[in-house]
Design a protein around this motif. Structure first.
Motif, PDB file in Angstrom:
ATOM      1  N   GLY A 164       3.883  -2.991   1.234  1.00  0.00           N
ATOM      2  CA  GLY A 164       4.429  -1.811   1.383  1.00  0.00           C
ATOM      3  C   GLY A 164       4.868  -1.140   0.448  1.00  0.00           C
ATOM      4  O   GLY A 164       5.423  -0.012   0.313  1.00  0.00           O
ATOM      5  N   GLY A 170       3.460   0.672  -1.988  1.00  0.00           N
ATOM      6  CA  GLY A 170       2.910   1.922  -2.156  1.00  0.00           C
ATOM      7  C   GLY A 170       3.109   2.946  -1.119  1.00  0.00           C
ATOM      8  O   GLY A 170       2.691   4.186  -1.078  1.00  0.00           O
ATOM      9  N   GLN A 171       3.849   2.584  -0.228  1.00  0.00           N
ATOM     10  CA  GLN A 171       3.904   3.625   0.958  1.00  0.00           C
ATOM     11  C   GLN A 171       4.797   4.737   0.436  1.00  0.00           C
ATOM     12  O   GLN A 171       5.778   4.801  -0.135  1.00  0.00           O
ATOM     13  CB  GLN A 171       4.811   3.033   1.921  1.00  0.00           C
ATOM     14  N   GLY A 172       4.060   5.985   0.659  1.00  0.00           N
ATOM     15  CA  GLY A 172       4.656   7.118   0.533  1.00  0.00           C
ATOM     16  C   GLY A 172       4.206   7.704  -1.054  1.00  0.00           C
ATOM     17  O   GLY A 172       4.635   8.853  -1.415  1.00  0.00           O
ATOM     18  N   TYR A 173       3.308   6.832  -1.565  1.00  0.00           N
ATOM     19  CA  TYR A 173       2.963   7.017  -3.189  1.00  0.00           C
ATOM     20  C   TYR A 173       1.752   7.370  -3.016  1.00  0.00           C
ATOM     21  O   TYR A 173       0.882   6.944  -2.261  1.00  0.00           O
ATOM     22  CB  TYR A 173       3.313   5.911  -4.015  1.00  0.00           C
ATOM     23  N   GLY A 189      -0.270  -0.208   0.809  1.00  0.00           N
ATOM     24  CA  GLY A 189       0.428   0.719   1.602  1.00  0.00           C
ATOM     25  C   GLY A 189       0.291   2.262   0.978  1.00  0.00           C
ATOM     26  O   GLY A 189       0.756   3.219   1.801  1.00  0.00           O
ATOM     27  N   ALA A 190      -0.454   2.371   0.122  1.00  0.00           N
ATOM     28  CA  ALA A 190      -0.561   3.728  -0.326  1.00  0.00           C
ATOM     29  C   ALA A 190      -1.599   4.479   0.188  1.00  0.00           C
ATOM     30  O   ALA A 190      -2.897   3.956   0.354  1.00  0.00           O
ATOM     31  CB  ALA A 190      -0.706   3.646  -2.058  1.00  0.00           C
ATOM     32  N   ARG A 191      -1.715   5.573   0.615  1.00  0.00           N
ATOM     33  CA  ARG A 191      -2.588   6.375   1.176  1.00  0.00           C
ATOM     34  C   ARG A 191      -3.888   6.639   0.366  1.00  0.00           C
ATOM     35  O   ARG A 191      -4.743   6.861   0.732  1.00  0.00           O
ATOM     36  CB  ARG A 191      -2.146   7.671   1.969  1.00  0.00           C
TER      37      ARG A 191
END
Lengths: 521, 199
Positions: free
Chosen positions: A206, A208-211, A239-241
């Protein structure tokens, strides 16, 4: 493409974002509505698109830019007997639906049997459609792969697929930025796969979520494009898109001469723009993470998410040593599913299957590196090895340089291109309880087949594992100097950088190749 | 899309972190070409185990799923959202959602409410102490109530507005057609096109 000199310094991701804003979001109550971004390239496949096309049809909407859209069949397609109709009627219907939709909406499609069919994330770069500074989307989370070119590339859901088909834009909330600096030089036998597995183990699934992640530093700069794609591919597992690498000479060399690369004056203009796509001096990232490449060993996962990984020289961890109760519970559950005991050396773990494939590690260079390890050696007779090239073109190029024969001589199965056992939508699946060393990207419960157990590894670790039957590093099979993505011991590395890839890379062996009976499919 | 302002329903504790989309719906169910009929596929592997929470009364009638951190990680499959909705879930509560799942939920009118982990744990306790306890989620005030537990949740204004209005993204964007055409006219000539096809 306004110059930014007088304004605040920007990161690579911010520059690509800036250059694609169609309508800026509005500030309301201290919060901003999303920016509307233009999409340069939309990749489509059979699994996440049928409901999107149906939506268009119901609303009477056309595809706005068929000329910025391309489709291929990959997730659901067989890797054997591709000249016959797909056996599973449900799969066949889905593939047929894509064919009908492509025809009705005027979209270019590379079907099974076509030389440009293959995993969507292998096909885009191969055709030269993926270039620096673009926005690239696809209804597949591993779209992050294309970030290796300095593009902002991300996976989207089916509603968003429909949205892009209809409008060629996407409303997106601005991301935060994270720099992942990898300094130093990879040791022999260590691959870009090991870098990304180490990154995920460090920041978590998680983290990298939002990055948007930007991979930088000397170790990244030394990597080939294909090795960079492996890293960006797995950004989503942190977690990074999206994950990106700033384009450089390696990138330009890779793109140049490919079918859809700019030519003549367009090429000059493109390169001039591409050179501006670097994070400015003084630009600030929201978070910075530093990894030392010199310290890295080959990595392998022990659990059921990609963050549960260790060095291949380590042992299965003891859940009671985890401080965080959530992590502890997750580790306990993972070990139970994986049928592993704490303290077992990773290298003592026996596997049943080795899968060399997927959008993470099935490009020509991956096949070459694995072939280099196994050539002239024998596969453990108990182990089944399946090699699935990332695209039909990769398969053809590999065959042109004799790699298929190396794999067949070794006793591996040489298959046709597709996603295959990475997600087990087609017949390529693990049996319950079967253990697999896999070059793919997800070790989730049941991902490769119900009850199947997955250990994520690099192509060279997969190859060494197929020889010994237990999880192994290239050095365990005497491949001390070769293997991995670090620089070769002498001279500049030869690379899979040639368009169309007709055997321009590392020679596998000196002297003529032994000709053996073609006993693999 | 149906507008949502408030929802009340039985809470279901799913005490696991990293509930990935392969668990929510395995890839074998992605072969369908419709948006509905995925309720049987939801948590397919886990539902085979009798002790799984959705196999227990009254949780099998739940409409508010309360999960551990990092819910919806992994693939971009919107089928995960369709399956949750088909089963009857209206709200998923977690302290952290994977980005793509979060976006997909908003587009399908499934409310993904970010509640701090300590509050999630209090809700779990409440649901275990008193199975069948209803949870009320209010988008107006961004609050969650479960028995004696009162908590707030985070959601960005834009998503909240779209959920409350039940707005469809594509029609919203098509109102900006003029801007899209203007942008297209300024795109550099070196940008690639897929047509005519070159191989």
């Amino acid at each position: 493409m306004a110059e930014n000199s007088a304004e605040k310094p920007l990161t690579l991701a911010e520059k690509v974002w800036r250059d694609h804003v169609v309508v800026r979001g509005e500030d309301k109550d201290g919060q901003r509505s999303p920016d509307l971004l233009y999409i340069d390239l939309h990749l489509v496949h059979e699994v996440t698109s049928p409901q999107a096309f149906e939506g268009l049809r119901l609303a009477g909407r056309p595809v706005r830019r068929p000329d910025l859209t391309i489709a291929t069949e990959d997730h659901n397609t067989p890797t054997l007997e591709i000249d016959k109709p797909i056996a599973d009627p449900v799969s066949r219907k889905q593939v047929d639906t894509l064919r009908t939709n492509a025809q009705q909406f005027g979209i270019r499609l590379h079907s099974l049997g076509d030389a440009n069919q293959g995993i969507v994330h292998v096909v885009g770069p191969q055709l030269g459609l993926t270039q620096p500074g673009m926005t690239v989307v696809c209804g597949d989370s591993h779209t992050s792969t294309h970030g290796a070119f300095g593009s902002l590339a991300m996976g989207i859901g089916t509603s968003e697929v429909e949205h892009v088909l209809a409008t060629q834009t996407l409303p997106l909330n601005p991301f935060k930025t994270m720099a992942i600096t990898v300094n130093g030089t990879l040791r022999p036998g260590v691959s870009s796969k090991d870098i990304i597995l180490a990154v995920i183990a460090k920041i978590g699934t998680g983290g990298g979520q939002g990055y948007v992640l930007e991979y930088r530093g000397s170790a990244i700069e030394q990597l080939s494009m294909e090795a960079r794609m492996t890293i960006c591919n797995m950004s989503i597992e942190a977690g990074a898109r999206a994950g990106m690498v700033a384009p450089d000479e390696t990138t330009f060399e890779y793109v140049k001469g490919r079918p859809h690369a700019p030519q003549g004056e367009d090429w000059e203009a493109a390169v001039q723009y591409w050179r501006s796509l670097r994070t400015d001096e003084g630009a600030e990232f929201d978070v910075e993470v530093v990894i030392d490449a010199d310290e890295l060993d080959p990595f392998v996962t022990w659990g059921t998410n990609p963050g549960q990984g260790v060095s291949l020289n380590d042992s299965v961890p003891d859940p009671t040593q985890f401080h965080d109760p959530v992590d502890r519970e997750s580790a306990e559950r993972a070990l139970q599913y994986m049928d592993l005991d704490p303290g077992t050396p990773m290298k003592d773990i026996r596997v049943d299957t080795v899968f060399l494939g997927s959008c993470t590690n099935a490009r020509l260079e991956d096949l070459r590196k694995a072939a280099e390890i196994i050539e002239g050696r024998q596969k453990d007779p108990e182990v089944r090895m399946i090699v699935v090239p990332g695209s039909a073109r990769v398969r053809l190029d590999a065959e042109a340089e004799g790699l298929d024969q190396v794999f067949k001589d070794f006793g591996a199965e040489w298959r046709f291109a597709g996603c295959s056992m990475c997600l087990g939508m087609n017949p390529d699946q693990l049996a319950p309880g079967e253990r697999c060393a896999s070059t793919s990207n997800r070790n989730f419960e049941g991902r490769q087949g119900k009850g199947g157990r997955t250990h994520l590894v690099s192509p060279v670790v997969a190859a060494a594992t197929a020889i010994r039957g237990t999880l192994s590093a290239p050095s365990d099979v005497g491949a001390g100097l070769g293997g991995g993505d670090g620089p070769l011991p002498s001279g500049p590395r030869a690379d899979a950088q040639q368009p169309g890839g007709q055997g321009q890379g590392t020679p596998l062996a000196s002297g003529p190749r032994a000709v053996a009976a073609d006993f693999a499919p | 899309m149906e507008p949502i302002t408030t929802h009340t329903g039985i809470g279901v504790p799913l005490k696991q972190s990293n509930v990935d989309t392969d668990q929510i719906i395995p890839a074998v169910f992605l072969k369908r070409i419709t948006k509905t009929g995925f309720d049987d596929a939801l948590f397919h592997a886990w539902r085979k185990k009798p002790e799984f929470v959705l196999n227990q009364e009254p949780f099998n009638q739940g409409t508010v799923l309360v999960a551990g951190p990092d819910f919806g990680t992994g693939s971009s499959r919107e089928h995960a959202v369709w399956a949750l909705k088909d089963y009857g879930f209206k709200v998923v509560i977690s302290s952290r959602f994977a980005d793509i799942f979060y976006g997909n939920s908003a587009k399908q009118g499934l409310l993904a409410a970010k509640v701090a982990q300590p509050d999630v744990e209090l809700i779990w306790k409440e649901l275990e102490r008193q199975p069948g306890t209803e949870i009320t989620v209010d988008l107006e005030s961004c609050t969650v109530r479960c028995g004696s537990v009162d908590a707030t949740f985070e959601i960005d204004n834009y998503t909240r507005w779209r959920l409350m209005e039940g707005l469809d993204d594509i029609s919203l964007t098509l109102r900006q057609e003029e801007h899209i055409s203007t942008y297209e006219a300024t795109r550099p000539g070196f940008k690639p096109t897929t047509l005519p096809a070159k191989v």
